[in-house]
Design a protein around this motif. Structure first.
Motif: not given
Length: 269
Positions: A109-114, A145-150, A153-160, A184-189
């Motif tokens: 289980l993971g959460v975003p951090s930057g 995979s956890a990081g990409k899954a977050i 759907f969280r543009p600020e995480v991808a940008a960071a 990331l677009a494919r993951i959203r789909e």
């Protein structure tokens, strides 16, 4: 004129900031010398020496035989308190155990951090596979995979992560920003992420996002990781179904009112 209490607080706040910057430096290295710490934090050696002395006295840092510093065990006690008291962990842990038993591989289980995903709960797989400490606790979102899954759907995480750099870990790691954005677009789909040999050759994972409610914000991700041949291939569709179902269960559990994510203040530009 500013109130005296405010004026007196400023040096203390600066000391707190320095102390936290020191602790943050150890995300990159296990042991760091005084001069290098001073350089990274941007303070004089004398200031660094005084601050490290306080942190050593309080158990947040330790001195090694070589004279360098490393994180102290008292921080582990803080971490255990946070993990133990986390409502998200309490909701997720029984589900993680069931998921591990169903798939047989390690579940996290993971959460975003930057630009990273920070793992704070893990149930070991039934096989002999074990991860390195670094891989278990924190991972750049572009390789997991956890990081990409977050990040999907969280543009600020991808940008960071793009801003921080996309370091290759294997020849399969995505390191080109546009390829990352397309992934990331494919993951959203499709609603889930897969990492194949991107952290270690022979190791793959499946990750799904966790929301605070069915149509709410993505606040975390769960992933299962194991040998590529066991996790994917003929077993992939079955494992994906199990992961997606688990993601919906945890999201619905959080939406029932048992957990509320503390909202972070957004910086005012």
């Amino acid at each position: 004129m500013a109130p005296q209490s405010v004026t007196q607080a400023k040096p203390a706040l600066r000391s707190v900031s320095i102390a936290l910057d020191i602790l943050d430096a150890f995300f990159a290295d296990t042991e760091i010398g005084l001069s290098e710490l001073a350089r990274r934090v941007g303070v004089t050696k004398s200031t660094m020496h005084r601050t490290c002395g306080v942190l050593v006295d309080r158990g947040a840092l330790e001195r090694t035989l070589s004279g360098k510093y490393r994180l102290g065990v008292h921080l582990l006690e803080y971490g255990q308190l946070v993990t133990t008291r986390s409502a998200l962990r309490k909701q997720a842990f029984p589900l993680l155990v069931d998921l591990r038993n169903a798939i047989g591989e390690t579940v996290q289980l993971g959460v975003p951090s930057g630009g990273d995903v920070l793992y704070f709960e893990r149930v070991e797989g039934l096989g002999a596979l074990r991860f390195s400490i670094e891989a278990v606790r924190r991972s750049p979102v572009h390789r997991s995979s956890a990081g990409k899954a977050i990040a999907a759907f969280r543009p600020e995480v991808a940008a960071a992560r793009i801003k921080a750099g996309m370091t290759p870990f294997t020849g399969h790691t995505i390191i080109i920003p546009q390829m990352f954005v397309d992934e990331l677009a494919r993951i959203r789909e499709r609603g889930y992420a897969i990492s194949i040999d991107e952290s270690e050759i022979g190791l793959s994972s499946i990750g799904v996002p966790i929301r605070d409610q069915p149509d709410g914000e993505v606040i975390a991700a769960i992933s299962t990781a194991g040998p590529t041949g066991r996790l994917l291939g003929d077993h992939e569709s079955h494992h994906v179904r199990l992961m997606l179902n688990a993601g919906r269960q945890l999201t619905n559990s959080l939406a029932a009112g048992a957990y509320s994510i503390p909202r972070q203040r957004r910086s005012v530009k």
